[in-house]
Scaffold this motif. Structure first.
Motif, mmCIF file in Angstrom:
data_model
loop_
_atom_site.group_PDB
_atom_site.id
_atom_site.type_symbol
_atom_site.label_atom_id
_atom_site.label_comp_id
_atom_site.label_asym_id
_atom_site.label_seq_id
_atom_site.Cartn_x
_atom_site.Cartn_y
_atom_site.Cartn_z
ATOM 1 N N PHE A 152 0.816 -1.217 0.000
ATOM 2 C CA PHE A 152 0.000 0.000 0.000
ATOM 3 C C PHE A 152 0.849 1.266 0.000
ATOM 4 C CE2 PHE A 152 -3.593 -2.394 2.374
ATOM 5 C CZ PHE A 152 -3.953 -2.999 1.189
ATOM 6 N N SER A 153 1.985 1.217 0.667
ATOM 7 C CA SER A 153 2.770 2.449 0.852
ATOM 8 C C SER A 153 3.874 2.629 -0.191
ATOM 9 C CB SER A 153 3.392 2.473 2.254
ATOM 10 O OG SER A 153 4.235 1.353 2.432
ATOM 11 N N SER A 154 4.190 1.568 -0.950
ATOM 12 C CA SER A 154 5.273 1.694 -1.925
ATOM 13 C C SER A 154 4.926 2.592 -3.112
ATOM 14 C CB SER A 154 5.694 0.300 -2.431
ATOM 15 O OG SER A 154 6.270 -0.437 -1.386
ATOM 16 N N PRO A 155 3.733 2.439 -3.729
ATOM 17 C CA PRO A 155 3.421 3.349 -4.846
ATOM 18 C C PRO A 155 3.292 4.793 -4.356
ATOM 19 C CG PRO A 155 1.895 1.483 -4.763
ATOM 20 C CD PRO A 155 2.660 1.482 -3.488
ATOM 21 N N ILE A 156 3.525 5.729 -5.273
ATOM 22 C CA ILE A 156 3.286 7.119 -4.887
ATOM 23 C C ILE A 156 1.799 7.280 -4.588
ATOM 24 C CG2 ILE A 156 5.247 8.014 -6.191
ATOM 25 C CD1 ILE A 156 3.282 8.915 -8.321
ATOM 26 N N TYR A 157 1.476 8.225 -3.747
ATOM 27 C CA TYR A 157 0.111 8.288 -3.199
ATOM 28 C C TYR A 157 -0.952 8.489 -4.282
ATOM 29 C CZ TYR A 157 -0.040 13.387 -3.621
ATOM 30 O OH TYR A 157 -0.063 14.661 -4.104
ATOM 31 N N LEU A 158 -0.605 9.199 -5.376
ATOM 32 C CA LEU A 158 -1.602 9.423 -6.429
ATOM 33 C C LEU A 158 -2.004 8.110 -7.109
ATOM 34 C CD1 LEU A 158 -0.262 12.707 -8.072
ATOM 35 C CD2 LEU A 158 -2.336 12.414 -6.693
ATOM 36 N N VAL A 159 -1.031 7.225 -7.294
ATOM 37 C CA VAL A 159 -1.334 5.914 -7.885
ATOM 38 C C VAL A 159 -2.250 5.119 -6.954
ATOM 39 C CG1 VAL A 159 -0.341 3.716 -8.609
ATOM 40 C CG2 VAL A 159 0.797 5.861 -9.211
ATOM 41 N N MET A 160 -1.927 5.142 -5.675
ATOM 42 C CA MET A 160 -2.754 4.393 -4.716
ATOM 43 C C MET A 160 -4.163 4.973 -4.630
ATOM 44 S SD MET A 160 -2.262 1.753 -2.922
ATOM 45 C CE MET A 160 -3.563 0.885 -2.041
ATOM 46 N N ILE A 161 -4.283 6.284 -4.700
ATOM 47 C CA ILE A 161 -5.619 6.899 -4.673
ATOM 48 C C ILE A 161 -6.425 6.469 -5.900
ATOM 49 C CG2 ILE A 161 -6.855 9.094 -4.882
ATOM 50 C CD1 ILE A 161 -4.733 10.356 -3.117
ATOM 51 N N LEU A 162 -5.779 6.429 -7.064
ATOM 52 C CA LEU A 162 -6.468 5.992 -8.279
ATOM 53 C C LEU A 162 -6.916 4.541 -8.165
ATOM 54 C CD1 LEU A 162 -4.353 7.664 -11.122
ATOM 55 C CD2 LEU A 162 -6.713 8.187 -10.455
ATOM 56 N N ILE A 163 -6.058 3.687 -7.603
ATOM 57 C CA ILE A 163 -6.431 2.275 -7.421
ATOM 58 C C ILE A 163 -7.653 2.157 -6.507
ATOM 59 C CG2 ILE A 163 -5.682 0.074 -6.434
ATOM 60 C CD1 ILE A 163 -2.827 0.800 -7.326
ATOM 61 N N LEU A 164 -7.636 2.887 -5.395
ATOM 62 C CA LEU A 164 -8.778 2.851 -4.472
ATOM 63 C C LEU A 164 -10.035 3.392 -5.135
ATOM 64 C CD1 LEU A 164 -6.983 4.070 -1.207
ATOM 65 C CD2 LEU A 164 -7.719 1.739 -1.746
ATOM 66 N N ALA A 165 -9.880 4.434 -5.960
ATOM 67 C CA ALA A 165 -11.040 5.010 -6.649
ATOM 68 C C ALA A 165 -11.615 4.033 -7.671
ATOM 69 C CB ALA A 165 -10.637 6.323 -7.325
ATOM 70 N N VAL A 166 -10.746 3.316 -8.366
ATOM 71 C CA VAL A 166 -11.223 2.312 -9.332
ATOM 72 C C VAL A 166 -11.993 1.201 -8.606
ATOM 73 C CG1 VAL A 166 -10.459 0.504 -10.919
ATOM 74 C CG2 VAL A 166 -9.445 2.784 -11.044
ATOM 75 N N PHE A 185 -15.820 10.474 -4.138
ATOM 76 C CA PHE A 185 -15.519 10.681 -2.719
ATOM 77 C C PHE A 185 -14.148 10.111 -2.358
ATOM 78 C CE2 PHE A 185 -15.190 8.663 1.426
ATOM 79 C CZ PHE A 185 -15.340 9.760 2.253
ATOM 80 N N THR A 186 -13.839 8.947 -2.926
ATOM 81 C CA THR A 186 -12.545 8.309 -2.632
ATOM 82 C C THR A 186 -11.389 9.188 -3.109
ATOM 83 O OG1 THR A 186 -13.578 6.138 -2.857
ATOM 84 C CG2 THR A 186 -11.172 6.222 -2.965
ATOM 85 N N LEU A 187 -11.515 9.730 -4.322
ATOM 86 C CA LEU A 187 -10.468 10.615 -4.837
ATOM 87 C C LEU A 187 -10.262 11.816 -3.914
ATOM 88 C CD1 LEU A 187 -11.268 10.665 -8.664
ATOM 89 C CD2 LEU A 187 -9.195 9.764 -7.594
ATOM 90 N N ILE A 188 -11.364 12.471 -3.595
ATOM 91 C CA ILE A 188 -11.269 13.687 -2.774
ATOM 92 C C ILE A 188 -10.849 13.346 -1.344
ATOM 93 C CG2 ILE A 188 -12.561 15.644 -1.835
ATOM 94 C CD1 ILE A 188 -14.325 15.503 -4.339
ATOM 95 N N GLY A 189 -11.473 12.282 -0.791
ATOM 96 C CA GLY A 189 -11.222 11.935 0.607
ATOM 97 C C GLY A 189 -9.774 11.547 0.869
ATOM 98 N N PHE A 190 -9.216 10.679 0.008
ATOM 99 C CA PHE A 190 -7.839 10.232 0.271
ATOM 100 C C PHE A 190 -6.821 11.315 -0.104
ATOM 101 C CE2 PHE A 190 -9.887 6.141 0.661
ATOM 102 C CZ PHE A 190 -9.151 5.547 1.671
ATOM 103 N N TYR A 191 -7.176 12.186 -1.062
ATOM 104 C CA TYR A 191 -6.286 13.339 -1.313
ATOM 105 C C TYR A 191 -6.287 14.257 -0.085
ATOM 106 C CZ TYR A 191 -4.082 17.256 -3.674
ATOM 107 O OH TYR A 191 -3.217 18.269 -4.019
ATOM 108 N N PHE A 192 -7.456 14.394 0.537
ATOM 109 C CA PHE A 192 -7.576 15.173 1.771
ATOM 110 C C PHE A 192 -6.711 14.549 2.882
ATOM 111 C CE2 PHE A 192 -10.128 15.851 5.742
ATOM 112 C CZ PHE A 192 -9.878 17.209 5.872
ATOM 113 N N VAL A 193 -6.736 13.213 2.953
ATOM 114 C CA VAL A 193 -5.907 12.515 3.951
ATOM 115 C C VAL A 193 -4.426 12.822 3.718
ATOM 116 C CG1 VAL A 193 -5.096 10.214 4.647
ATOM 117 C CG2 VAL A 193 -7.543 10.667 4.434
ATOM 118 N N ARG A 194 -4.010 12.786 2.446
ATOM 119 C CA ARG A 194 -2.613 13.103 2.121
ATOM 120 C C ARG A 194 -2.277 14.535 2.505
ATOM 121 N NH1 ARG A 194 1.706 14.546 1.568
ATOM 122 N NH2 ARG A 194 3.376 13.880 0.152
ATOM 123 N N ALA A 195 -3.228 15.424 2.280
ATOM 124 C CA ALA A 195 -3.003 16.837 2.626
ATOM 125 C C ALA A 195 -2.878 17.037 4.138
ATOM 126 C CB ALA A 195 -4.151 17.701 2.084
#
Length: 290
Positions: free
Chosen positions: A47-61, A74-84
């Motif tokens: 989960f932590s090896s890919p850069i966060y944008l790739v992981m967010i896209l995977i979760l969104a898919v 929501f997943t895109l926005i929510g996990f980007y918010f978590v990264r922020a």
């Protein structure tokens, strides 16, 4: 014992039993520690090896194909918010620990629930044990887990498994019992074996209720993982506990909001999977055509 001032040293007896169990079965505890710790390390690395944008896209898919585009957004926005909020690593650690605990809990809960539905004496024995497990304060599970496994992710996973397991057993048993007996009898009349009846008739018909149990297990596991931060499990629970112990309000608030995002994501995805079983799709098609 003084009958006017009774004092039953049950806690001392339990402590002595745990000491005996730890010293006698240390090899078993080491094996459990190795399996759970290895599985957690593997998932956290994945989960932590890919850069966060790739992981967010995977979760969104995953969210899109299981629950639709609204949950994906929501997943895109929510996990980007978590990264922020700078809680990305803690969130991936929590996600890995939740998945480890849920996998083990379901491997125990679903077969036990099926067995309870099939064998009445098993249900009679299991029910009071589940009542005890659900009545015990969640924090009480952490103490024996620390005694047996020390500080780290494994005691957190063990306490989470025990805490999250009961609804999985109960709802699986209920789901199997609710299957229409006439359908089962029809299968028997056509000469289907008990294994075929269970795998081809009862489990598919019971799947929506079983998935509701899976959803409950996941949500309870997430709530317990946060408490597991008190035993060194790290992740968002560790951040929340660290924020409370040091009165660091920003850290506690940010970690708490990240927990909310993870909880909504897991709840929507698992709830939607329960609505995508073949039986549910057939019911919706029948309702739409009538």
């Amino acid at each position: 014992m003084d009958f006017m001032n009774p004092r039953l040293p049950l806690g001392s007896w339990v402590s002595s039993f745990l000491d005996w169990f730890t010293s006698t079965f240390q090899w078993l505890l080491d094996f459990i520690n190795l399996v759970l710790g290895g599985l957690y390390d593997f998932l956290y690395m994945a989960f932590s090896s890919p850069i966060y944008l790739v992981m967010i896209l995977i979760l969104a898919v995953i969210a899109h194909f299981s629950a639709g585009w609204k949950v994906a957004v929501f997943t895109l926005i929510g996990f980007y918010f978590v990264r922020a909020l700078d809680q990305w690593d803690n969130t991936m650690s929590t996600l890995a620990l939740v998945i480890v605990a849920v996998i083990v809990a379901l491997l125990i809960a679903i077969p036990l629930g099926i067995l309870s539905a099939k064998v009445s004496w098993v249900s009679t024995v299991v029910k009071p044990v589940l009542d005890f497990m659900q009545s015990m304060p969640a924090l009480a599970y952490l103490v024996p887990a620390i005694l047996m496994f020390g500080i780290g992710q494994t005691p957190g996973a063990i306490a989470t498994i025990i805490f999250a397991l009961p609804p999985g057993v109960r709802l699986t048993e209920l789901a199997i019992r609710q299957v229409n007996s006439e359908v089962v009898e029809a299968g028997q009349a056509f000469g289907a074996s008990p294994g075929h009846i269970l795998g081809k008739i009862q489990i598919p018909l019971a799947m929506p209720t079983i998935m509701a149990g899976v959803n409950q297990v996941i949500m309870l596991a997430l709530s317990m993982v946060v408490l597991a931060g008190m035993v060194g499990a790290g992740g968002l629970g560790g951040a929340v506990v660290g924020g409370i112990s040091s009165l660091n309000v920003p850290l506690a608030v940010e970690a708490g909001l990240a927990v909310v995002v993870v909880a909504i994501f897991l709840d929507r995805v698992t709830a939607a999977l329960g609505q995508r079983t073949p039986i549910e799709r057939a019911r919706k098609a029948e309702a739409a055509s009538s």
